[in-house]
Each structure stands twice: as C-alpha cells, then as structure tokens.
Design an enzyme around this catalytic site. Structure first.
Site, PDB file in Angstrom:
ATOM      1  N   GLU A 235       0.893  -1.172   0.000  1.00  0.00           N
ATOM      2  CA  GLU A 235       0.000   0.000   0.000  1.00  0.00           C
ATOM      3  C   GLU A 235       0.924   1.214   0.000  1.00  0.00           C
ATOM      4  O   GLU A 235       1.595   1.491   0.991  1.00  0.00           O
ATOM      5  CB  GLU A 235      -0.878  -0.061   1.248  1.00  0.00           C
ATOM      6  CG  GLU A 235      -2.144   0.730   1.120  1.00  0.00           C
ATOM      7  CD  GLU A 235      -1.926   2.191   1.403  1.00  0.00           C
ATOM      8  OE1 GLU A 235      -1.534   2.908   0.452  1.00  0.00           O
ATOM      9  OE2 GLU A 235      -2.125   2.613   2.530  1.00  0.00           O
ATOM     10  N   CYS A 269      -2.728   8.705   3.040  1.00  0.00           N
ATOM     11  CA  CYS A 269      -2.484   8.085   1.731  1.00  0.00           C
ATOM     12  C   CYS A 269      -3.687   8.310   0.808  1.00  0.00           C
ATOM     13  O   CYS A 269      -3.524   8.492  -0.391  1.00  0.00           O
ATOM     14  CB  CYS A 269      -2.148   6.614   1.865  1.00  0.00           C
ATOM     15  SG  CYS A 269      -3.304   5.708   2.875  1.00  0.00           S
TER      16      CYS A 269
END
Ligand code: NDP
Length: 490
Positions: A235, A269
């Site tokens: 990720e 993010c």
C-alpha cells in the site's frame, strides 16, 4: 560505534517521547523463531477460540483508547481527537476481522459440477504462518491494524516493524495483545530503522510481508522478498482526485474537500491532492472553498508535519505550484516548520511535480474542467491509483464516474468513507501498490486456499484417470461434454 537505541520525538515540540532498541538481524531472527512456534499454536486454536481472543483484544484496546490516543498524539503530533478517531476505526476493523474470519475462511463444500458428480469438493483458507507487517507513521494504529487484525484472524503470527517515527505505539499494541493472549508471542513488535524492516523482509520463514509506505521503499522491500519468493501486499500512497460535478452540493463538497485534504496535515495516503471542478460550478465552488480554508490553521485544526524531511517535498511542491499557477489560499509563506497552513493553488500544469508526485502535506491543486468526463480523464492520468472522490447529486452518474475511476476505492458525496467500512477491501493499482487489506479480500490475503476433492463413489463405465480406460468410455465423455457444452448460446 553504532548506537544501539534511537529516540522517538514529539514532532511539535522536539521532545523525546521514548527510546527504543535498534533491533539487529539476530534480534529479528529470534523474534521470527518465537513467532514460528507461536503461529503453530495459534493456528491450532481454531477459528472459534481465535475469535474469542481477538474480541477480547479489541475490548482491551477500547479500554486503553485514551492512553493510546495520547501516545499517538505525542509521537505523530496529531490532535488527540484525530488520534481517537483513528483508533476507533482500528477497533471496528479488529471486530469485523474477528467475527468474519470463520465464515470467510472456514471449511465449506463447493459444487463439484456435472463432470464431478461423484466428488465432494471442499475449500478452506489456511494460515500462512508468520506474517511481517512493515508500517507507516501517519496512522500508526489504524493502518497497520488493517493488516495485523486480518492476519491474526486468519490464524497467522505477526511480527510488526513500526515506522521509526512511531515505535512506542507499535510496542504498546503488542503489549496489550499479550493481555488477551498471554501463552505465546503471537503478535510481536520489533523496533529499529529501515534496516530492521529489511531483516524481516529477508527472513525466509516470513511467509508474507504487508507493507505500507512509499513506492520507492516498496520496490526495495519487494526485491528483498524476491530472494525467497515471499509474497507481499503493498500500500504505497496516492495522488487522489476529488471531482465536483455540476449538480453537486457545493457547500458539502467544499467542506469535505478541505477536510480530506488538510486533516492530519494532509499526511493521508487517501487524502485529497488534486481537485477537478466542472466549469458550470467552478466560481461558486472556489468561493466556498477559499472562504472555508481561510479559517483553518495548522496547530489548531491539525498537527505538524510528522516527518521533518517531508517539509522539503511540501516546500518544493508549493514553490513549483505557485510559480506556474495561481495561489488561492496560502503560498510559500504557509510553511512554518514544523507546521504548514493550508495551501490551495489553481491552474497548475498537469505535468508539474505538484500534480504528479505525492505531496503528503496540506496542499491541493484545483483545475477547471469542461465537464465531469474531462475531470475523470485527468483524474485517471496518474501513475497512482489509490482512491478518489465524486461529488454529484445524480446517484447514477456518480456511480458511473466512480466505477470508471482507475482506483481501488472511490467515495461518493463523502471523503475516505470506504476506510470505515470494514467489509470493503482497501488497496490500489499502479504505483499505489497491489493486494488488499480489509474485508473478505483482506482476510484471504493472509491465507492460502486449500482445495480438496474426495471421490465418494466410482462412476461406472467412466474411469477416465486410469490406463484401463477404453474407447467406449472416451466416447461417452465426448457425448456428455457435447450435451453439456456443445450448444451455442443465442
Ligand atoms: P518509507 O516507505 O521509507 O517507510 C515505510 C516503512 O518502511 C517504515 O516502517 C520504514 O521504516 C520501513 N522501511 C524503510 N526502508 C526499508 C527497507 N529497506 N526494508 C524494509 N522496510 C523499510 O516511508 P517514509 O516514512 O520515509 O515516508 C516517505 C514517503 O512515503 C512519504 O513522503 C509519503 O509520501 C509516503 N508514505 C505513504 C504512506 C501511505 O500511507 N501510503 C505512509 C507513509 C509514507 P523506518 O520508518 O524505520 O525508515
């Protein structure tokens, strides 16, 4: 002489929060030794007992919510209220993973199909063994818990390497787990710098690495994992787009856009980084956005930039954006290290670093587009593909745009809402990484499918996997397959 410990600092004050060992290759090896033994025991407990233990861990974390939020506040600088929100989300995921693992991963019969009428087909998802989790500092509980909870619920032991900026939180998470599972070190934390994470990734007994961080480091971790063919889930952040369509509720869109971009000082993010607004509502949306942004201040509504080195990237992006575009809110003077006030810049060329690279700061670029289709095309023209947002009152149109967005997740008329739905998988495409945490996919990410076919009785005259097979059996097979599959669908 190399130092054996390192300090975690409060990024707002520079004060030392705690001192932690830089764990060596030997220390990581020993942790994996212990984890291997613990993994066998944990797997042997079975789904029902693991569920009970994990729900107990959830209760322990919940009872320590205030203490943990205080620690997150100290190590990251984020407001205690934001830290609390992050932990509540982590609790929700832990609860979902514990409750759903038996159903998602447990043994079940599947249809053997017409060709296998004499077979019983069974599928289950077995633990991998030891899972290594390499975590970030921006959401030091919520983000790693998205891997840790799911890996544990799938029956694995976990060795967690937190970011060197937030080691104290990682240590405390594992300490609290021992209150629910005192028998074996099923969840351990190892502390240190990047090198400690590298030792974990290189250990052949670690059966999967769950990594969250930058794309560049993900590539290094993947290269280390390649030596042992260790799979990874990565990720790696994003450059998420926020699309405002002509029929959007502009007040709600501006409110959500600001929070999505500026909360946690933009160190998210799935934070909003690029905003595309259709021509018809551009002026009123920008008025709404800039009026609201004027009252948002770093140090009051959100904390400092947690990683000092990030300030240089943020400064470079602001300088670049304001040189080529038009500053709407703030500018180079918004950087008051370690704080950065909101920065909104319009009309920045799409090929500039401020539009292409992840900023990880409280800054956005805004662009006027002809229509939602052009906004979507610009949104999709990114190497990243983590998440995005659509604001529109037309549910059908919004759904079409969301489905066409080249990302793992999209929120409609809200920001980042998918992260709070444990049943939804979380992860990206392209430079944002691959693999999924959260949801049923997140549970399966940390398990290996085990397929078993058991012959219940021999099919008379159809023993196809035998050297004694005759031409008549083959003829029957051809007739059967022609009956089953030979007709054309109209
Ligand atoms: P990194 O990608 O460098 O670090 C992420 C994690 O990997 C940390 O735990 C780090 O440990 C560890 N690590 C570093 N090097 C190695 C290695 N060779 N082998 C194994 N593990 C390693 O991110 P940074 O914290 O340096 O942040 C850099 C950028 O990454 C940010 O500017 C931001 O753009 C992005 N980022 C994205 C996040 C996301 O949510 N997707 C989260 C955090 C950052 P250590 O901290 O000790 O170096």
């Amino acid at each position: 002489m190399t130092t054996l410990t390192f300090d975690s600092l409060n990024p707002a004050t520079g004060q030392v929060v705690g001192s932690h060992p830089k764990q060596s290759a030997d220390a990581v090896r020993e942790a994996v030794d212990r984890a291997e033994a613990a993994a066998a025991w944990w797997a042997g407990l079975g789904h029902a007992e693991r569920k009970r233990r994990l729900l107990d861990y959830k209760a322990v974390i919940t009872r320590h919510l205030r203490e943990l939020a205080g620690l997150v506040h100290e190590e990251t600088g984020k407001p205690v209220a934001d830290a609390t929100l992050e932990i509540v989300l982590a609790i929700t995921h832990l609860d979902w993973a514990a409750r759903n693992a038996p159903k998602v991963l447990g043994r079940r019969r599947v249809s053997a199909g017409m060709m296998g009428v004499n077979l019983a087909a069974t599928l289950e998802y077995l633990p991998l063994g030891v899972v290594g989790v390499i975590g970030p500092w921006n959401y030091p509980i919520f983000t790693p818990m998205g891997s840790i909870a799911y890996a544990l619920a799938a029956g694995n032991a976990v060795v967690f390497k937190p970011s060197e900026l937030t080691p104290g939180i990682g240590v405390r998470m594992a300490e609290l787990f021992a209150a629910s599972v005192p028998e074996h070190p099923v969840f351990q934390t190892v502390t240190g710098l990047g090198e400690t994470g590298a030792f974990l990734a290189r250990d052949p007994r670690v059966k999967k690495i769950a990594f969250t961080g930058s794309t560049a480091t993900a590539k290094r971790v993947m290269a280390a994992c390649a030596e042992n063919l260790t799979p990874i889930v990565a990720e790696c952040g994003g450059k998420d787009a926020f699309i405002v369509d002509a029929d959007a509720d502009l007040k709600a869109a501006a409110d959500a856009c600001l929070w999505g971009a500026m909360s946690n000082a933009g160190q998210t993010c799935t934070g909003v980084e690029r905003v595309y607004v259709v021509d018809a509502v551009y002026e009123p949306f920008m008025r709404e956005l800039s009026e609201r942004a004027a009252s948002i201040k770093a140090g009051e509504h959100y904390g400092p930039i947690t990683m000092p080195g990030q300030l240089d990237i943020i400064r470079r992006h602001i300088d670049d954006a304001t040189k080529s575009g038009k500053a709407i809110t703030g500018g180079p003077g918004s950087v008051r290290a370690p704080f950065v006030d909101p920065v909104i810049v319009a009309d920045v060329p799409e090929d500039s670093p401020a539009v292409r690279e992840e900023t990880f700061g409280p800054t956005i670029t805004v662009r006027r587009t002809r229509d939602a289709q052009e906004a979507l095309e610009l949104a999709n023209a990114s190497a990243y593909g983590l998440a995005g947002t659509i604001f529109s009152r037309n549910a059908r149109r919004a759904m079409e745009l969301a489905r066409a967005m080249r990302t793992g997740m999209t929120a409609i008329n809200s920001v980042i809402s998918f992260a709070g739905v444990p049943a939804l998988p979380f992860g990206g495409v392209g430079d944002s990484g691959f693999g999924r945490i959260h949801g049923a996919d997140g549970l399966r990410e940390f398990a290996r499918p085990k397929a078993i076919s058991r012959q219940r009785f021999a099919l008379p005259g159809m023993n196809l996997t035998s050297f004694s097979r005759g031409a008549d059996e083959l003829e029957r097979l051809i007739r059967l397959v022609t009956f089953l599959h030979g007709r054309r669908k109209r």
